[in-house]
Structures are given as C-alpha cells and as structure tokens.
Design a protein around this motif. Structure first.
Motif, short mmCIF file in Angstrom:
data_model
loop_
_atom_site.label_atom_id
_atom_site.label_comp_id
_atom_site.label_asym_id
_atom_site.label_seq_id
_atom_site.Cartn_x
_atom_site.Cartn_y
_atom_site.Cartn_z
N ALA A 1 -1.24 -3.14 -5.56
CA ALA A 1 -2.44 -3.13 -4.71
C ALA A 1 -3.72 -2.96 -5.52
N LYS A 2 -3.74 -2.00 -6.40
CA LYS A 2 -4.97 -1.73 -7.17
C LYS A 2 -5.39 -2.94 -8.00
N GLU B 1 -11.67 2.08 -1.96
CA GLU B 1 -11.68 3.52 -2.26
C GLU B 1 -12.61 4.27 -1.32
N TYR C 1 1.01 1.01 -4.61
CA TYR C 1 -0.45 1.03 -4.71
C TYR C 1 -0.92 0.83 -6.14
N GLU C 2 -0.43 1.61 -7.06
CA GLU C 2 -0.90 1.54 -8.46
C GLU C 2 -0.49 0.24 -9.15
N GLY D 1 0.81 -1.21 0.00
CA GLY D 1 0.00 0.00 0.00
C GLY D 1 0.84 1.26 0.00
N TYR D 2 1.92 1.24 0.73
CA TYR D 2 2.77 2.42 0.87
C TYR D 2 3.57 2.70 -0.40
N ARG E 1 -10.79 4.48 1.90
CA ARG E 1 -9.62 5.37 1.80
C ARG E 1 -10.03 6.84 1.89
N VAL F 1 -1.28 2.76 2.41
CA VAL F 1 -1.67 3.91 1.59
C VAL F 1 -1.86 5.15 2.45
N ILE G 1 -3.32 -3.06 3.27
CA ILE G 1 -2.96 -2.20 2.14
C ILE G 1 -3.40 -0.77 2.42
N LEU G 2 -4.60 -0.61 2.96
CA LEU G 2 -5.11 0.72 3.29
C LEU G 2 -4.21 1.42 4.31
#
Length: 195
Positions: free
Chosen positions: A82-83, A96, A78-79, A74-75, A99, A131, A127-128
């Motif tokens: 994670a996504k 989302e 992410y793109e 996540g940190y 988030r 992020v 993951i959140l």
C-alpha cells in the motif's frame, strides 16, 4: 504518460474482449490503478446501449472485488504494497492525513463519496478502510451501494439520452457528484460536532 494511459484504456472499448477489460480496469481502479473505469464504461455503453445495465453489473461487481482487494492490502500489506502504491501516485500524504484524523464513520462516508465522485480516489479509501480495520461486511455493503449507484446512474443516463449526454457526463457529472459528496461530508461533520 497519463494521456497515453488514458488513450490506451479508452481504446479497449472497441475490442471484442471489452467486457473483460472493463472488469479488469474496474477491479484494479479500486485498489491500485489511476484511470477510472468510466473511461471504458462510457464508450462501451454508448456503442451498445442495450447492454449498459449489463456493463453496470460487471463494473460494480469487479469494482467491489477490487475494493475488497484494496481492503486486504491495507489490512495485511500496508508497508509492503500500500505505501509504495500511494507514494507512486503522490497520494501518501493525503492518505496519512486521512488515517490520523478519520474514524470508521467518516471512512464509510468517504467510500460513498469516492464511489460517486472519486473524492478521494477509491483506492485511497479502500486501503484506508483496511488499515483502519473497518468491518469487512459493512465495507462490502457500502462499496456495493456506492459503486453500484455510480455505474447504474451512468447506465441509465447513457441508455436514456445516448450520445448527447456524453459531453455532459464528461464535463459536469464529476462536478455535480463532487458537490453532492461535499454536501454529504458537510452534513456528516455538522451531525458529528453538533451531537
């Protein structure tokens, strides 16, 4: 497909390498895998109740390490990682929404509820947390408490009550833990908006 994945995970409990599989499943569950480690943990603890606490330690350590991996995903990724993982599991919209509406305190509360009742799934929360740049030390302590409580409670129940408790665990433990998690969320929201 999901049923075959579940059955395959369950079949790992009978192998000599079951402890390694438990560690692996607990690790990947906390970052990218759909099936909870309980599917492997419960039959292992039932077949060897004298090792149930050992299995709880293995599952807790591996789950926390997997949570740390999820935090790093996540940190830092992410793109790229994670996504796509969240989209694959159909959790991207839920992610989302969380988030955009969650603060760090709520994320830590979700870590406890997901650790106890899989609400929301642990991989979403880890993951959140990355992020949202939740402090890694605080995240690790919260993960140890949340995941450890779940696995050690299961170990105690299975060691104390054995096979008769299995049906209860499989049918009602999630519901009971979910109700407790819901109560924690309501309490958090009440305190947050009352003060």
């Amino acid at each position: 497909m999901l049923r075959r994945l579940y059955d395959w995970t369950l079949s790992l409990a009978a192998r000599k390498s079951a402890e390694w599989w438990l560690a692996f499943i607990a690790f990947v569950e906390s970052s990218v895998f759909l099936i909870p480690a309980d599917v492997l943990f419960v039959p292992m603890a039932l077949s060897r109740p004298e090792r149930s606490y050992r299995y709880a330690v293995i599952a807790t350590v591996a789950s926390v390490l997997g949570g740390i991996a999820g935090w790093y995903i996540g940190y830092y990724a992410y793109e790229t990682i994670a996504k796509p993982v969240l989209e694959f599991y159909g959790k991207f919209d839920e992610f989302e929404a969380l988030r955009t509406s969650s603060g760090i305190g709520f994320i830590l509360l979700m870590l406890v509820t997901s650790g106890a009742a899989h609400l929301p799934p642990i991989k979403v929360v880890t993951i959140l947390a990355g992020v949202m740049h939740v402090n890694l030390g605080l995240f690790i302590v919260s993960a140890i408490v949340a995941r450890g409580a779940r696995f050690f409670l299961l170990a105690w129940l299975l060691r104390t009550y054995g096979e008769p408790i299995r049906g209860f665990i499989e049918e009602r433990l999630g519901l009971i833990a979910g109700a407790g998690a819901g109560a924690l969320i309501v309490l958090y929201l009440a305190v947050k908006y009352a003060l």
